[in-house]
Scaffold this motif. Structure first.
Motif, short mmCIF file in Angstrom:
data_model
loop_
_atom_site.label_atom_id
_atom_site.label_comp_id
_atom_site.label_asym_id
_atom_site.label_seq_id
_atom_site.Cartn_x
_atom_site.Cartn_y
_atom_site.Cartn_z
N SER A 173 44.04 29.21 31.38
CA SER A 173 45.15 30.17 31.32
C SER A 173 46.11 29.75 30.21
O SER A 173 46.06 28.61 29.73
N PRO A 174 47.01 30.67 29.80
CA PRO A 174 48.02 30.28 28.81
C PRO A 174 48.90 29.16 29.36
O PRO A 174 49.05 29.01 30.57
N LEU A 175 49.47 28.37 28.48
CA LEU A 175 50.40 27.34 28.93
C LEU A 175 51.63 28.02 29.54
O LEU A 175 52.25 28.88 28.93
N GLY A 176 51.98 27.63 30.74
CA GLY A 176 53.06 28.28 31.47
C GLY A 176 52.57 28.77 32.80
O GLY A 176 51.43 28.53 33.20
N SER A 177 53.40 29.51 33.52
CA SER A 177 53.07 29.92 34.89
C SER A 177 52.13 31.12 34.95
O SER A 177 51.45 31.33 35.96
N GLY A 178 52.11 31.94 33.92
CA GLY A 178 51.27 33.14 33.95
C GLY A 178 49.79 32.81 33.88
O GLY A 178 49.37 31.91 33.16
N ARG A 179 48.99 33.56 34.64
CA ARG A 179 47.55 33.37 34.63
C ARG A 179 46.89 34.13 33.48
O ARG A 179 47.42 35.13 33.01
N GLY A 180 45.70 33.65 33.10
CA GLY A 180 44.94 34.32 32.06
C GLY A 180 43.86 35.20 32.63
O GLY A 180 43.84 35.51 33.83
N ASP A 181 42.91 35.59 31.79
CA ASP A 181 41.84 36.49 32.20
C ASP A 181 40.51 35.78 32.40
O ASP A 181 39.49 36.42 32.65
N ARG A 234 38.98 28.37 55.69
CA ARG A 234 40.35 28.03 55.29
C ARG A 234 40.49 28.08 53.78
O ARG A 234 41.54 28.48 53.26
N LEU A 235 39.44 27.69 53.04
CA LEU A 235 39.48 27.80 51.58
C LEU A 235 39.72 29.25 51.17
O LEU A 235 40.53 29.53 50.27
N GLU A 236 39.03 30.17 51.83
CA GLU A 236 39.23 31.59 51.55
C GLU A 236 40.67 32.01 51.82
O GLU A 236 41.28 32.74 51.03
N ARG A 237 41.22 31.57 52.96
CA ARG A 237 42.59 31.95 53.31
C ARG A 237 43.59 31.39 52.30
O ARG A 237 44.53 32.09 51.90
N SER A 238 43.39 30.16 51.90
CA SER A 238 44.31 29.55 50.94
C SER A 238 44.24 30.27 49.60
O SER A 238 45.26 30.54 48.96
N ALA A 239 43.01 30.58 49.15
CA ALA A 239 42.85 31.27 47.87
C ALA A 239 43.51 32.64 47.92
O ALA A 239 44.20 33.05 46.96
N ALA A 240 43.33 33.37 49.01
CA ALA A 240 43.95 34.68 49.16
C ALA A 240 45.47 34.56 49.17
O ALA A 240 46.18 35.37 48.55
N GLY A 241 45.98 33.53 49.86
CA GLY A 241 47.42 33.32 49.91
C GLY A 241 48.02 33.00 48.56
O GLY A 241 49.19 33.32 48.29
N LEU A 242 47.23 32.39 47.69
CA LEU A 242 47.71 32.06 46.35
C LEU A 242 47.45 33.19 45.36
O LEU A 242 47.89 33.13 44.21
N GLY A 243 46.74 34.23 45.81
CA GLY A 243 46.44 35.36 44.94
C GLY A 243 45.30 35.10 43.98
O GLY A 243 45.18 35.79 42.95
N LEU A 244 44.42 34.15 44.31
CA LEU A 244 43.26 33.87 43.48
C LEU A 244 42.14 34.86 43.80
O LEU A 244 42.12 35.46 44.87
N PRO A 245 41.18 35.03 42.88
CA PRO A 245 40.03 35.91 43.17
C PRO A 245 39.26 35.42 44.39
O PRO A 245 39.35 34.23 44.76
N ASP A 246 38.50 36.33 45.01
CA ASP A 246 37.70 35.95 46.18
C ASP A 246 36.78 34.78 45.84
O ASP A 246 36.20 34.72 44.74
N VAL A 247 36.65 33.87 46.78
CA VAL A 247 35.80 32.71 46.60
C VAL A 247 34.34 33.11 46.80
O VAL A 247 34.01 33.80 47.77
N ASP A 248 33.47 32.68 45.89
CA ASP A 248 32.03 32.89 46.05
C ASP A 248 31.52 31.78 46.98
O ASP A 248 31.19 30.68 46.53
N LEU A 249 31.45 32.08 48.26
CA LEU A 249 31.08 31.05 49.23
C LEU A 249 29.64 30.59 49.07
O LEU A 249 29.33 29.43 49.36
N ASP A 250 28.76 31.46 48.61
CA ASP A 250 27.38 31.03 48.36
C ASP A 250 27.34 29.97 47.27
O ASP A 250 26.60 28.99 47.37
N ALA A 251 28.16 30.15 46.25
CA ALA A 251 28.23 29.16 45.17
C ALA A 251 28.80 27.85 45.69
O ALA A 251 28.31 26.77 45.34
N VAL A 252 29.80 27.94 46.55
CA VAL A 252 30.39 26.72 47.12
C VAL A 252 29.33 25.97 47.92
O VAL A 252 29.20 24.74 47.80
#
Length: 273
Positions: A96-104, A51-69
């Motif tokens: 990230s920068p202050l505001g809604s935009g994500r950083g690198d 579910r963590l993977e699904r939520s992250a994908a739904g939010l557009g976050l990078p793939d979760v490193d499940l081994d690290a988790v």
């Protein structure tokens, strides 16, 4: 309590460790999971990570490193005396920068474990006036943007309840701030469908698999005709509801007791790393 952040176990789990410009902190741009620990072992870890993977994908976050988790979960749980506890996994977009935009910057991954007190056998709930948006961009995702839940739960507590329950925009029963709702009508156990906008609860899914029940979307007023109600969540398992607003209910009712008995008998199957 123990805390692990991006590969490091902190010497002081309550000390400063997250950047003040982390997007999870500034705008709630993150997802999380809460996992029960029983006898020093996490419960349903694989399901929570999926579910963590699904939520992250739904939010557009990078793939979760499940081994690290998994390494983080072991680091905070193993060697602790946790007859009953909770692991919290938080995964954010990182600095990230202050505001809604994500950083690198790369994402931030935090894993925390702490003891947890058992929940009471029964509880009361209150219906709140703010609807869940089943068509929203984050509907069904377990995100860290919890302000709506905080407001609703504070209102419920003012009214003497431990949980707030939402209808959705269609006026159908949806969910609690941190729980799924089950109810019995004409002897049939029912719960809202995922299309209602409710979270796909791990406990909810296991109850349907192990015990049964029908997924159906109905006006929230259906509860007035219910013979019993219970809440389901990681921290509650199966918890009977003895009052819903002004409605008094037998709790735990016979179906709730039976579902809980089934839960207790099957729970050991999913304990472990």
């Amino acid at each position: 309590m123990r805390a692990w952040i991006d590969g490091d176990l902190l010497s002081d789990p309550t000390g400063a460790a997250i950047s003040v410009v982390d997007h999870g902190f500034t705008v709630g741009d993150g997802v999380f999971e809460a996992i029960k620990v029983v006898g020093g072992l996490p419960f349903a870890l694989d399901r929570h990570l999926a579910r963590l993977e699904r939520s992250a994908a739904g939010l557009g976050l990078p793939d979760v490193d499940l081994d690290a988790v998994r390494r983080g979960v072991r680091a905070v749980v193993e060697g602790q005396d946790l007859p009953l506890g909770r692991v919290r996994i938080t995964y954010t977009a990182g600095p990230s920068p202050l505001g809604s935009g994500r950083g690198d910057h790369p994402p931030t991954l935090v894993v925390v474990a702490a003891p947890m007190d058992p929940m009471p056998e029964t509880t009361s709930v209150a219906t709140v006036p703010w609807p869940r948006n089943e068509r929203g961009a984050t509907a069904g995702l377990k995100t860290t943007s919890y302000a709506e839940n905080v407001i609703a739960l504070a209102e419920a507590k003012k009214r003497g309840a431990s949980e707030a329950v939402f209808a959705n925009l269609a006026g159908h029963l949806c969910e609690g701030t941190g729980s799924n709702a089950f109810y019995v009508v004409d002897g049939e156990l029912r719960t809202p469908t995922l299309a209602s906008g409710c979270l796909a609860g791990v406990t909810r899914a296991l109850i349907l698999e192990w015990y049964g029940g029908r997924e159906v979307d109905e006006p929230i007023e259906v509860v007035a005709g219910a013979s019993e109600v219970f809440l389901a969540s990681t921290t509650r398992d199966v918890q009977g509801v003895h009052a819903w607003d002004a409605l008094e209910l037998p709790a735990p009712g016979p179906v709730s007791k039976d579902a809980l008995e089934t839960w207790r008998s099957r729970e050991p199957e999913l304990l472990g790393f």
